[in-house]
Design a protein around this motif. Structure first.
Motif, PDB file in Angstrom:
ATOM      1  N   ASN A  60       0.841  -1.204   0.000  1.00  0.00           N
ATOM      2  CA  ASN A  60       0.000   0.000   0.000  1.00  0.00           C
ATOM      3  C   ASN A  60       0.872   1.247   0.000  1.00  0.00           C
ATOM      4  O   ASN A  60       0.418   2.333   0.333  1.00  0.00           O
ATOM      5  N   SER A  61       2.141   1.087  -0.352  1.00  0.00           N
ATOM      6  CA  SER A  61       3.054   2.210  -0.534  1.00  0.00           C
ATOM      7  C   SER A  61       4.071   1.792  -1.585  1.00  0.00           C
ATOM      8  O   SER A  61       4.088   0.651  -2.031  1.00  0.00           O
ATOM      9  N   PHE A  62       4.952   2.719  -1.972  1.00  0.00           N
ATOM     10  CA  PHE A  62       5.962   2.377  -2.959  1.00  0.00           C
ATOM     11  C   PHE A  62       7.313   2.109  -2.300  1.00  0.00           C
ATOM     12  O   PHE A  62       8.341   2.101  -2.951  1.00  0.00           O
ATOM     13  N   ARG A  63       7.294   1.840  -0.995  1.00  0.00           N
ATOM     14  CA  ARG A  63       8.517   1.405  -0.317  1.00  0.00           C
ATOM     15  C   ARG A  63       8.655  -0.102  -0.482  1.00  0.00           C
ATOM     16  O   ARG A  63       7.768  -0.863  -0.127  1.00  0.00           O
ATOM     17  N   ARG A  64       9.764  -0.542  -1.017  1.00  0.00           N
ATOM     18  CA  ARG A  64       9.976  -1.979  -1.196  1.00  0.00           C
ATOM     19  C   ARG A  64       9.900  -2.718   0.135  1.00  0.00           C
ATOM     20  O   ARG A  64       9.448  -3.861   0.204  1.00  0.00           O
ATOM     21  N   SER A  65      10.356  -2.076   1.204  1.00  0.00           N
ATOM     22  CA  SER A  65      10.338  -2.712   2.519  1.00  0.00           C
ATOM     23  C   SER A  65       8.919  -2.954   3.006  1.00  0.00           C
ATOM     24  O   SER A  65       8.698  -3.744   3.919  1.00  0.00           O
TER      25      SER A  65
ATOM     26  N   ASP B 289      -7.690  -3.568   1.236  1.00  0.00           N
ATOM     27  CA  ASP B 289      -7.135  -4.322   0.105  1.00  0.00           C
ATOM     28  C   ASP B 289      -6.654  -3.421  -1.022  1.00  0.00           C
ATOM     29  O   ASP B 289      -5.984  -3.900  -1.948  1.00  0.00           O
ATOM     30  N   SER B 290      -6.990  -2.141  -0.992  1.00  0.00           N
ATOM     31  CA  SER B 290      -6.546  -1.250  -2.065  1.00  0.00           C
ATOM     32  C   SER B 290      -5.033  -1.130  -2.042  1.00  0.00           C
ATOM     33  O   SER B 290      -4.405  -1.121  -0.977  1.00  0.00           O
ATOM     34  N   GLY B 291      -4.433  -1.066  -3.203  1.00  0.00           N
ATOM     35  CA  GLY B 291      -2.986  -0.957  -3.283  1.00  0.00           C
ATOM     36  C   GLY B 291      -2.443  -1.594  -4.548  1.00  0.00           C
ATOM     37  O   GLY B 291      -3.168  -1.849  -5.509  1.00  0.00           O
ATOM     38  N   LEU B 292      -1.142  -1.868  -4.549  1.00  0.00           N
ATOM     39  CA  LEU B 292      -0.443  -2.427  -5.700  1.00  0.00           C
ATOM     40  C   LEU B 292      -0.196  -3.915  -5.490  1.00  0.00           C
ATOM     41  O   LEU B 292       0.364  -4.327  -4.477  1.00  0.00           O
ATOM     42  N   TYR B 293      -0.615  -4.723  -6.472  1.00  0.00           N
ATOM     43  CA  TYR B 293      -0.375  -6.160  -6.458  1.00  0.00           C
ATOM     44  C   TYR B 293       0.573  -6.498  -7.608  1.00  0.00           C
ATOM     45  O   TYR B 293       0.361  -6.055  -8.741  1.00  0.00           O
ATOM     46  N   ILE B 294       1.610  -7.270  -7.306  1.00  0.00           N
ATOM     47  CA  ILE B 294       2.627  -7.601  -8.302  1.00  0.00           C
ATOM     48  C   ILE B 294       2.736  -9.116  -8.429  1.00  0.00           C
ATOM     49  O   ILE B 294       2.951  -9.816  -7.437  1.00  0.00           O
ATOM     50  N   CYS B 295       2.557  -9.602  -9.659  1.00  0.00           N
ATOM     51  CA  CYS B 295       2.713 -11.029  -9.938  1.00  0.00           C
ATOM     52  C   CYS B 295       4.060 -11.249 -10.624  1.00  0.00           C
ATOM     53  O   CYS B 295       4.338 -10.649 -11.670  1.00  0.00           O
ATOM     54  N   SER B 296       4.883 -12.108 -10.025  1.00  0.00           N
ATOM     55  CA  SER B 296       6.200 -12.427 -10.582  1.00  0.00           C
ATOM     56  C   SER B 296       6.307 -13.928 -10.814  1.00  0.00           C
ATOM     57  O   SER B 296       5.688 -14.726 -10.104  1.00  0.00           O
ATOM     58  N   GLN B 297       7.110 -14.308 -11.819  1.00  0.00           N
ATOM     59  CA  GLN B 297       7.313 -15.714 -12.155  1.00  0.00           C
ATOM     60  C   GLN B 297       8.786 -16.072 -11.983  1.00  0.00           C
ATOM     61  O   GLN B 297       9.665 -15.349 -12.467  1.00  0.00           O
ATOM     62  N   TYR B 298       9.043 -17.179 -11.297  1.00  0.00           N
ATOM     63  CA  TYR B 298      10.419 -17.632 -11.071  1.00  0.00           C
ATOM     64  C   TYR B 298      10.536 -19.109 -11.422  1.00  0.00           C
ATOM     65  O   TYR B 298       9.678 -19.922 -11.061  1.00  0.00           O
ATOM     66  N   VAL B 299      11.598 -19.445 -12.137  1.00  0.00           N
ATOM     67  CA  VAL B 299      11.944 -20.837 -12.414  1.00  0.00           C
ATOM     68  C   VAL B 299      13.397 -21.034 -12.001  1.00  0.00           C
ATOM     69  O   VAL B 299      14.284 -20.333 -12.507  1.00  0.00           O
ATOM     70  N   ASN B 300      13.608 -21.977 -11.082  1.00  0.00           N
ATOM     71  CA  ASN B 300      14.955 -22.211 -10.539  1.00  0.00           C
ATOM     72  C   ASN B 300      15.556 -20.909 -10.017  1.00  0.00           C
ATOM     73  O   ASN B 300      16.725 -20.600 -10.270  1.00  0.00           O
TER      74      ASN B 300
ATOM     75  N   GLN C 270      11.286 -14.882 -14.638  1.00  0.00           N
ATOM     76  CA  GLN C 270      10.839 -15.127 -16.000  1.00  0.00           C
ATOM     77  C   GLN C 270       9.924 -13.994 -16.459  1.00  0.00           C
ATOM     78  O   GLN C 270       8.827 -13.809 -15.936  1.00  0.00           O
ATOM     79  N   GLY C 271      10.378 -13.217 -17.420  1.00  0.00           N
ATOM     80  CA  GLY C 271       9.545 -12.172 -17.999  1.00  0.00           C
ATOM     81  C   GLY C 271       9.274 -11.012 -17.048  1.00  0.00           C
ATOM     82  O   GLY C 271       9.714 -11.002 -15.899  1.00  0.00           O
ATOM     83  N   PRO C 272       8.507 -10.026 -17.519  1.00  0.00           N
ATOM     84  CA  PRO C 272       8.201  -8.846 -16.695  1.00  0.00           C
ATOM     85  C   PRO C 272       7.128  -9.147 -15.649  1.00  0.00           C
ATOM     86  O   PRO C 272       6.334 -10.075 -15.802  1.00  0.00           O
ATOM     87  N   ASP C 273       7.118  -8.340 -14.608  1.00  0.00           N
ATOM     88  CA  ASP C 273       6.074  -8.450 -13.588  1.00  0.00           C
ATOM     89  C   ASP C 273       4.743  -7.965 -14.146  1.00  0.00           C
ATOM     90  O   ASP C 273       4.688  -7.142 -15.061  1.00  0.00           O
ATOM     91  N   ALA C 274       3.668  -8.473 -13.562  1.00  0.00           N
ATOM     92  CA  ALA C 274       2.326  -7.946 -13.838  1.00  0.00           C
ATOM     93  C   ALA C 274       1.950  -7.040 -12.670  1.00  0.00           C
ATOM     94  O   ALA C 274       1.878  -7.490 -11.528  1.00  0.00           O
ATOM     95  N   ASN C 275       1.745  -5.751 -12.947  1.00  0.00           N
ATOM     96  CA  ASN C 275       1.398  -4.781 -11.913  1.00  0.00           C
ATOM     97  C   ASN C 275      -0.090  -4.467 -11.977  1.00  0.00           C
ATOM     98  O   ASN C 275      -0.591  -4.028 -13.009  1.00  0.00           O
ATOM     99  N   VAL C 276      -0.788  -4.703 -10.878  1.00  0.00           N
ATOM    100  CA  VAL C 276      -2.222  -4.459 -10.823  1.00  0.00           C
ATOM    101  C   VAL C 276      -2.510  -3.474  -9.695  1.00  0.00           C
ATOM    102  O   VAL C 276      -2.180  -3.735  -8.536  1.00  0.00           O
ATOM    103  N   PHE C 277      -3.129  -2.337 -10.033  1.00  0.00           N
ATOM    104  CA  PHE C 277      -3.494  -1.323  -9.057  1.00  0.00           C
ATOM    105  C   PHE C 277      -4.978  -1.501  -8.714  1.00  0.00           C
ATOM    106  O   PHE C 277      -5.843  -1.291  -9.564  1.00  0.00           O
ATOM    107  N   LEU C 278      -5.253  -1.904  -7.465  1.00  0.00           N
ATOM    108  CA  LEU C 278      -6.631  -2.139  -7.038  1.00  0.00           C
ATOM    109  C   LEU C 278      -7.148  -0.912  -6.298  1.00  0.00           C
ATOM    110  O   LEU C 278      -6.572  -0.472  -5.300  1.00  0.00           O
ATOM    111  N   ASN C 279      -8.261  -0.349  -6.790  1.00  0.00           N
ATOM    112  CA  ASN C 279      -8.881   0.836  -6.211  1.00  0.00           C
ATOM    113  C   ASN C 279     -10.282   0.466  -5.735  1.00  0.00           C
ATOM    114  O   ASN C 279     -11.059  -0.144  -6.470  1.00  0.00           O
ATOM    115  N   VAL C 280     -10.618   0.818  -4.489  1.00  0.00           N
ATOM    116  CA  VAL C 280     -11.836   0.324  -3.852  1.00  0.00           C
ATOM    117  C   VAL C 280     -12.793   1.467  -3.538  1.00  0.00           C
ATOM    118  O   VAL C 280     -12.410   2.458  -2.895  1.00  0.00           O
ATOM    119  N   LEU C 281     -14.048   1.316  -3.979  1.00  0.00           N
ATOM    120  CA  LEU C 281     -15.114   2.275  -3.696  1.00  0.00           C
ATOM    121  C   LEU C 281     -15.903   1.797  -2.479  1.00  0.00           C
ATOM    122  O   LEU C 281     -16.310   0.632  -2.424  1.00  0.00           O
TER     123      LEU C 281
END
Length: 276
Positions: free
Chosen positions: A55-60, A98-109, A113-124
């Motif tokens: 819910n912020s742009f701090r990696r931590s 639940d509002s915030g940034l969701y990041i899907c990453s793929q790892y093999v070994n 693998q490929g770029p992340d999928a960044n999804v910004f969820l905004n809640v009314l």
């Protein structure tokens, strides 16, 4: 100073995505609904999938919700999460938290693998406050509960959009707008019996409140808070007044949520920096 640095970092992240062509998906939904967040170009085996939330742009501040296709049971929302066969992340009964940034990453070994999928969820979300001249107390409810009201009481409906970042630029550039309408879709600003006020703060991108004194004929009357983006409806919340039997001294109202539409734009990112 820290907040300004975070805003600068946010600007650099989104500007970098614009320059490199990295895309993000923007999803708008009403609280209480279920949502599915897509993992772009997911591998067939979800054991390679990791979903993180922030819910912020701090990696931590990032939290791993799914690691190697397995839910992290240490997170508060783990019971509401599940993975689809295509590795999309399902969230049941969405809340404002639940509002915030969701990041899907793929790892093999352990190799990405490929770029992340960044999804910004905004809640009314809608809060309801009811008061009367005989009582100074007020009550609030979410979009799935009830509030005791009756004719003659003043009721205030506060419709709020929760998003990740300060969004003055985003609102003006992307024409995000909240409005209260009646069952016919007419803007309630045109009716003098309603007081409509708009505002914003750090956590809630847009707030629009409707205040009125309830009349006998308001029984079964419906008001809707609509969120539009570029003049297109994204999602809405419906509020319906339900008076109980006249013999009862207590009255109640029900708030129900309409099916929210999802907006997914795979090509556009928005630079949203406070003060620009």
């Amino acid at each position: 100073m820290a907040d300004k640095c975070d805003l600068c970092l946010l600007g650099l992240i989104i500007l970098s995505s614009l320059l490199t062509g990295t895309s993000g998906v923007y999803v708008f939904i009403s609280s209480g609904e279920n949502v599915s967040l897509s993992c772009n170009e997911a591998l067939s085996d979800c054991k390679s999938t990791t979903w993180t939330y922030s819910n912020s742009f701090r990696r931590s501040g990032r939290v791993e919700l799914i690691t190697g296709g397995i839910k992290n049971k240490d997170t508060e929302r783990h019971e509401r999460l599940s993975l689809e066969s295509d590795c999309s992340l399902n969230i049941k009964n969405v809340t404002v938290e639940d509002s915030g940034l969701y990041i899907c990453s793929q790892y093999v070994n352990r190799e990405k693998q490929g770029p992340d999928a960044n999804v910004f969820l905004n809640v009314l979300h809608v809060l309801v406050y009811s008061s009367s001249s005989s009582s100074s107390s007020s009550s609030s409810s979410s979009s799935s509960s009830q509030t005791e009201i009756s004719p003659g009481r003043s009721v205030t409906l506060s419709c709020q959009l929760y998003t990740l970042y300060p969004c003055d630029f985003w609102v003006s550039f992307d024409r995000l707008k909240l409005l209260w309408v009646n069952q016919a879709g007419v803007d309630l600003k045109t009716d003098s019996r309603y007081q409509i006020l708009s505002s914003s703060d750090q956590d809630r991108c847009i707030i629009i409140t409707l205040t009125t004194t309830l009349l006998n004929e308001d029984d079964n009357r419906e008001w809707r808070c609509q969120l539009t983006r570029r003049d297109q409806l994204e999602t809405s919340v419906r509020y319906t007044v339900k008076y109980s039997d006249p013999a009862d001294t207590a009255s109640e109202t029900e708030v129900s949520v309409t099916a929210g539409s999802l907006y997914r734009d795979p090509t556009v990112e928005y630079l949203c920096i406070d003060g620009i």
